[in-house]
Structure formats: C-alpha cells, structure tokens
Motif scaffolding. Structure first.
Motif, PDB file in Angstrom:
ATOM      1  N   ARG A   9       0.825  -1.204   0.000  1.00 43.84           N
ATOM      2  CA  ARG A   9       0.000   0.000   0.000  1.00 43.84           C
ATOM      3  C   ARG A   9       0.856   1.251   0.000  1.00 43.84           C
ATOM      4  N   GLY A  10       0.544   2.170  -0.911  1.00 43.83           N
ATOM      5  CA  GLY A  10       1.093   3.520  -0.860  1.00 43.83           C
ATOM      6  C   GLY A  10       2.542   3.694  -1.259  1.00 43.83           C
ATOM      7  N   ILE A  11       3.094   2.815  -2.061  1.00 42.69           N
ATOM      8  CA  ILE A  11       4.478   3.031  -2.494  1.00 42.69           C
ATOM      9  C   ILE A  11       4.501   3.582  -3.916  1.00 42.69           C
ATOM     10  N   ASN A  12       5.556   4.328  -4.215  1.00 48.03           N
ATOM     11  CA  ASN A  12       5.753   4.915  -5.545  1.00 48.03           C
ATOM     12  C   ASN A  12       4.548   5.728  -6.012  1.00 48.03           C
ATOM     13  N   VAL A  13       3.911   6.430  -5.076  1.00 49.86           N
ATOM     14  CA  VAL A  13       2.759   7.274  -5.394  1.00 49.86           C
ATOM     15  C   VAL A  13       3.149   8.719  -5.121  1.00 49.86           C
ATOM     16  N   SER A  14       3.041   9.556  -6.117  1.00 49.76           N
ATOM     17  CA  SER A  14       3.326  10.990  -5.984  1.00 49.76           C
ATOM     18  C   SER A  14       4.703  11.253  -5.381  1.00 49.76           C
ATOM     19  N   GLY A  15       5.674  10.449  -5.770  1.00 53.01           N
ATOM     20  CA  GLY A  15       7.037  10.653  -5.294  1.00 53.01           C
ATOM     21  C   GLY A  15       7.289  10.226  -3.856  1.00 53.01           C
ATOM     22  N   GLN A  16       6.333   9.530  -3.253  1.00 52.72           N
ATOM     23  CA  GLN A  16       6.452   9.091  -1.862  1.00 52.72           C
ATOM     24  C   GLN A  16       6.822   7.618  -1.795  1.00 52.72           C
ATOM     25  N   LYS A  17       7.590   7.263  -0.770  1.00 51.66           N
ATOM     26  CA  LYS A  17       7.966   5.869  -0.522  1.00 51.66           C
ATOM     27  C   LYS A  17       8.423   5.173  -1.808  1.00 51.66           C
ATOM     28  N   ILE A  18       9.416   5.739  -2.429  1.00 53.00           N
ATOM     29  CA  ILE A  18       9.933   5.201  -3.682  1.00 53.00           C
ATOM     30  C   ILE A  18      10.724   3.915  -3.408  1.00 53.00           C
ATOM     31  N   ILE A  19      10.334   2.863  -4.093  1.00 51.17           N
ATOM     32  CA  ILE A  19      11.025   1.580  -3.990  1.00 51.17           C
ATOM     33  C   ILE A  19      11.267   1.067  -5.409  1.00 51.17           C
ATOM     34  N   LYS A  20      12.489   0.824  -5.742  1.00 51.35           N
ATOM     35  CA  LYS A  20      12.806   0.201  -7.027  1.00 51.35           C
ATOM     36  C   LYS A  20      12.390  -1.269  -6.946  1.00 51.35           C
ATOM     37  N   MET A  21      11.820  -1.771  -8.016  1.00 46.02           N
ATOM     38  CA  MET A  21      11.337  -3.144  -8.007  1.00 46.02           C
ATOM     39  C   MET A  21      12.478  -4.154  -7.853  1.00 46.02           C
ATOM     40  N   GLU A  22      13.647  -3.836  -8.349  1.00 44.13           N
ATOM     41  CA  GLU A  22      14.808  -4.713  -8.182  1.00 44.13           C
ATOM     42  C   GLU A  22      15.137  -4.863  -6.692  1.00 44.13           C
ATOM     43  N   LEU A  23      15.114  -3.752  -5.965  1.00 49.58           N
ATOM     44  CA  LEU A  23      15.365  -3.787  -4.521  1.00 49.58           C
ATOM     45  C   LEU A  23      14.271  -4.580  -3.815  1.00 49.58           C
ATOM     46  N   LEU A  24      13.025  -4.351  -4.185  1.00 49.59           N
ATOM     47  CA  LEU A  24      11.906  -5.048  -3.568  1.00 49.59           C
ATOM     48  C   LEU A  24      12.025  -6.563  -3.785  1.00 49.59           C
ATOM     49  N   ARG A  25      12.343  -6.976  -5.008  1.00 48.47           N
ATOM     50  CA  ARG A  25      12.549  -8.409  -5.275  1.00 48.47           C
ATOM     51  C   ARG A  25      13.670  -8.964  -4.394  1.00 48.47           C
ATOM     52  N   GLY A  26      14.754  -8.218  -4.262  1.00 48.43           N
ATOM     53  CA  GLY A  26      15.872  -8.653  -3.433  1.00 48.43           C
ATOM     54  C   GLY A  26      15.487  -8.832  -1.980  1.00 48.43           C
ATOM     55  N   ILE A  27      14.671  -7.926  -1.456  1.00 49.58           N
ATOM     56  CA  ILE A  27      14.218  -8.034  -0.068  1.00 49.58           C
ATOM     57  C   ILE A  27      13.379  -9.301   0.107  1.00 49.58           C
ATOM     58  N   PHE A  28      12.477  -9.561  -0.818  1.00 54.13           N
ATOM     59  CA  PHE A  28      11.640 -10.758  -0.728  1.00 54.13           C
ATOM     60  C   PHE A  28      12.478 -12.030  -0.864  1.00 54.13           C
ATOM     61  N   GLU A  29      13.463 -12.010  -1.747  1.00 56.14           N
ATOM     62  CA  GLU A  29      14.342 -13.178  -1.897  1.00 56.14           C
ATOM     63  C   GLU A  29      15.164 -13.398  -0.628  1.00 56.14           C
ATOM     64  N   ALA A  30      15.627 -12.318  -0.001  1.00 56.21           N
ATOM     65  CA  ALA A  30      16.400 -12.434   1.235  1.00 56.21           C
ATOM     66  C   ALA A  30      15.557 -12.992   2.383  1.00 56.21           C
ATOM     67  N   MET A  31      14.239 -12.848   2.306  1.00 58.34           N
ATOM     68  CA  MET A  31      13.351 -13.434   3.316  1.00 58.34           C
ATOM     69  C   MET A  31      13.181 -14.934   3.098  1.00 58.34           C
ATOM     70  N   GLY A  32      13.759 -15.453   2.015  1.00 61.34           N
ATOM     71  CA  GLY A  32      13.680 -16.883   1.750  1.00 61.34           C
ATOM     72  C   GLY A  32      12.548 -17.299   0.837  1.00 61.34           C
ATOM     73  N   PHE A  33      11.898 -16.330   0.190  1.00 61.29           N
ATOM     74  CA  PHE A  33      10.811 -16.660  -0.727  1.00 61.29           C
ATOM     75  C   PHE A  33      11.376 -17.065  -2.081  1.00 61.29           C
ATOM     76  N   ASP A  34      10.648 -17.909  -2.801  1.00 60.56           N
ATOM     77  CA  ASP A  34      11.071 -18.413  -4.103  1.00 60.56           C
ATOM     78  C   ASP A  34      10.252 -17.782  -5.223  1.00 60.56           C
ATOM     79  N   ALA A  35      10.807 -17.866  -6.437  1.00 55.57           N
ATOM     80  CA  ALA A  35      10.116 -17.426  -7.663  1.00 55.57           C
ATOM     81  C   ALA A  35       9.537 -16.017  -7.507  1.00 55.57           C
ATOM     82  N   VAL A  36      10.309 -15.111  -6.947  1.00 49.60           N
ATOM     83  CA  VAL A  36       9.841 -13.746  -6.675  1.00 49.60           C
ATOM     84  C   VAL A  36       9.773 -12.961  -7.980  1.00 49.60           C
ATOM     85  N   ARG A  37       8.612 -12.362  -8.211  1.00 42.48           N
ATOM     86  CA  ARG A  37       8.395 -11.506  -9.383  1.00 42.48           C
ATOM     87  C   ARG A  37       7.662 -10.250  -8.932  1.00 42.48           C
ATOM     88  N   THR A  38       7.930  -9.152  -9.604  1.00 42.77           N
ATOM     89  CA  THR A  38       7.161  -7.934  -9.347  1.00 42.77           C
ATOM     90  C   THR A  38       6.421  -7.577 -10.624  1.00 42.77           C
TER      91      THR A  38
END
Length: 181
Positions: A9-38
């Motif tokens: 909720r509420g990311i990358n909206v109007s310049g707020q809480k900017i998260i690059k999808m590559e970084l987001l995928r990396g965070i999910f992979e580091a949590m041990g999740f598989d087949a991570v896609r954005t």
C-alpha cells in the motif's frame, strides 16, 4: 509450496515511498521466498513459500520491509485462488468490458463492519458505484464523471481499515502471472 500475491500500500505514489522493483525483489528473496516476481511500480509482488498463516506471513513481510526501508509499508496478501474468485465474482458483469468506465478492486485486511459499509455506500453518485464482497470492494466509475468521490484515503477513513486499490487490468494481470509461477 504456496503462491502468494503481496499488494503493498502507498508506495511509488506521488514521489512518496519510492522503492525500485529490483530492490523489492531482493528483499523478498532475502526473506527466503522463491520465484519472486514484481509487476509494475505500484508494489505487486508474486512469490512462493511454504504455506503459512496469513498473519504470520504479513508480520514477517511488514517488519522486514520496515527494517530494510526505514518506514512502514502496509501489505495485503491474496492467493491465486482468491484472485480467481475475485475475477469470477465481478459484480458489474458485462460492463467490465465497456470502455466508458474505470473499474477497480479495493483490497482490505478484513471484512468491514456492516454499519461502516452501509455508511460508505451513501457516498455513491450517479457516476460511481461500490459493491462490497468479503475483503474486497468493487468500484465502477464512469470515465466522464467530473470528480469521483472515491479515494483510497477516504475509504480507509470511512471503513477504519488499511486498504489498497488496483485497477481491473492489474488484477487480471496479477492473476495470470500468479498462475504461471
């Protein structure tokens, strides 16, 4: 293994809480999740993990995101089966294909209280309508409607719940992508 769709909720909206999808995928992979896609920049993450209670999975994702990003990000989870039911249960039927309307699905954590739902329905106008269905709210807005009442913030305030909204095309694409994992 179970497939989940995390709706941030509420990311990358109007310049707020900017998260690059590559970084987001990396965070999910580091949590041990598989087949991570954005999918697109609005915070949609599809991943696989051992079947887990939703609340435990949400807690893990939200606390990790906050630790990594330095701010809170609310997350809502759905499975491909839940998305399939949402698509199949579309209350607007054939208007889903009409070009004169914008269609949305709002995802909330839990079913809103009946009194709050009824109060929210009083906000309908001739150009926009709302249908509650469990943990989702379907919204239809005529494209030529001058100024829609609906905003995600208004909905959260009136229903006293965290919510995130996706347009109809995104919901359908997430369903397709989640069944390909």
């Amino acid at each position: 293994m179970e497939t989940y769709i995390a709706l941030l909720r509420g990311i990358n909206v109007s310049g707020q809480k900017i998260i690059k999808m590559e970084l987001l995928r990396g965070i999910f992979e580091a949590m041990g999740f598989d087949a991570v896609r954005t999918y697109i920049q609005s915070g949609n993450v599809i991943f696989r993990t051992k079947k887990t209670r939703e609340q435990a999975l949400l807690k893990k994702i939200e606390s990790t995101l906050e630790a990594e990003l330095g701010y809170r990000v609310d997350v809502l989870l759905r499975t491909p089966a839940a998305l399939q039911a949402i698509v199949q249960s579309h209350p607007y039927g054939s208007i889903a294909a009409e070009e004169d309307r914008k269609l949305y699905v709002v995802f909330v954590h839990s079913v809103p209280d009946q009194r709050l739902q009824q109060a929210f329905l009083t906000l309908e106008t001739p150009g926009e309508s709302f249908v509650f269905a469990g943990r989702e709210i379907y919204i239809s807005i005529k494209k030529d409607h001058p100024k829609p009442v609906f905003t995600n913030m208004l909905l959260e305030k009136k229903l006293k719940s965290v919510a995130t909204t996706r347009n109809w095309a995104t919901v359908n694409k997430l369903l397709l992508l989640s069944t390909e994992v």
